[in-house]
Scaffold this active site. Sequence first.
Site, short mmCIF file in Angstrom:
data_model
loop_
_atom_site.label_atom_id
_atom_site.label_comp_id
_atom_site.label_asym_id
_atom_site.label_seq_id
_atom_site.Cartn_x
_atom_site.Cartn_y
_atom_site.Cartn_z
N ASN A 132 -66.34 12.95 -48.87
CA ASN A 132 -65.18 13.82 -48.23
C ASN A 132 -65.57 14.35 -47.08
O ASN A 132 -66.13 15.47 -47.05
CB ASN A 132 -64.42 14.56 -49.34
CG ASN A 132 -63.30 15.34 -48.57
OD1 ASN A 132 -63.02 15.35 -47.53
ND2 ASN A 132 -62.51 16.01 -49.67
N HIS A 155 -56.97 9.81 -46.17
CA HIS A 155 -58.15 10.62 -46.19
C HIS A 155 -58.92 10.32 -47.21
O HIS A 155 -58.23 9.96 -48.48
CB HIS A 155 -57.55 12.29 -46.40
CG HIS A 155 -58.54 13.22 -46.66
ND1 HIS A 155 -59.48 13.17 -45.93
CD2 HIS A 155 -58.52 14.15 -47.77
CE1 HIS A 155 -60.45 14.00 -46.23
NE2 HIS A 155 -59.90 14.56 -47.53
N CYS A 160 -57.76 19.23 -44.31
CA CYS A 160 -58.33 17.91 -44.06
C CYS A 160 -57.40 17.05 -43.37
O CYS A 160 -57.72 15.96 -42.85
CB CYS A 160 -58.50 17.32 -45.30
SG CYS A 160 -59.81 17.82 -46.43
#
Length: 364
Positions: free
Chosen positions: A322, A291, A135
Amino acid sequence: MARIGADAQVGESPGRKLKETNQEICIGYTGFGSYLPSIEVTNHDLEKLVDTTDEWIVRRTGISTRRILGTDESILDMAVGAARAAMEDAGVTANDIDDIRVGVNTWLRFPSLASQVQRVLGCTHASASDVSAGCAGFIYAVEEAYNKIYVNRVRDHRKTTALVLGVDGLSHITDWSDRGTCVLLGDGAGAVVMQEVESNGILATHTHADGRHGCLLYSDPVIGSQLRSESEKTFEQEPNSPRTYLHMDGPKTFAIAVKTMSRDVEAVIEKYNARSGASLGVDDVAFVFPHQANLRIIEAVAARLGMPLERVYTDGVKKYGNTSTASIPIGYDEMRGRGNGAPGFEVDVAFGAGFASGAVLRRT
Ligand code: UT7
């Protein structure tokens, strides 16, 4: 960390100096774009797939909805959509792009996604490569693009325009029977154009990885064959190549994510202070784009840093879940590149598989 005083800011030089000419080089974002796929999946939709509830998902993750790719949409479509929007925002054309970098984990083939973005957009003289860093791929891609723009300028006296993307189609590797992961994930793409700017821009970048935790967040091997005998170099072909799925030990990943993201915010500020002689502290940071993995992770990071949640981007996780490498550039696009609406210091911070992580300190 100590606060930087108003006086100290006046004489401070946020960019990096070009040695021969003493000229300051500032590199920053000049355009933002994003692409969210068309299909919205609500928590109530997921109640029909796995043993979960809207109440549990909202309470434990903050997520209400996420978008996933339709059958007529691809990861490449998302990348191109976000890239086009960022280029239009920056006022640049395909001919202006010298370098394309795409943070992505779900393309799972070659040639790279970046090369196919280059093909579709017609950026004929651009270099193109993908960055695989979980990520944190977008943060790594920004750092690489920054370094390339800087080196081209210092060594070859050449200006460079980079197109940097974070793109992931996690729905392609989601196990829709695993309630521990399927409620979290969504698809999306975000993009920025990076160029030399007159002032401010990116002040420091910091990246790190800890591969020892590879077994806590991983996907199955992509190619359905495995080395059976090392001495005979024979491969076992899976009769029906299984689909590649994402697996995660949620609670362990959660704990490490909180510690790592807080540490990386402090590390990037310290890196800038060490180089510039400034004494910037977390208190001086006007806004953070973390994030968007789980609202509770974001809240825990903010609490560790002593930062009020109003100064932290959280909308993405609520609306899109996400989206991996895409979550930060989607956030930029939604906030038009400036979290608090006024000039100030901002930090982006990400963490994911590998456990690759990183942060960018910017001045808007
Ligand atoms: O992007 C890269 C980084 N990703 C992350 O950092 C994600 C990190 N992890 C997380 O976000 C959280 O750990 C999860 C959201 C995955 C899980 O939340 P949690 O609060 O850590 O729950 P847990 O795994 O400790 O599970 C608690 C309970 C368990 O039931 P029992 O054993 O107590 O009866 C789970 O089986 O909640 C259960 N559970 C669920 N219940 C309803 C787990 N998932 C669900 C679900 N719905 N979707």
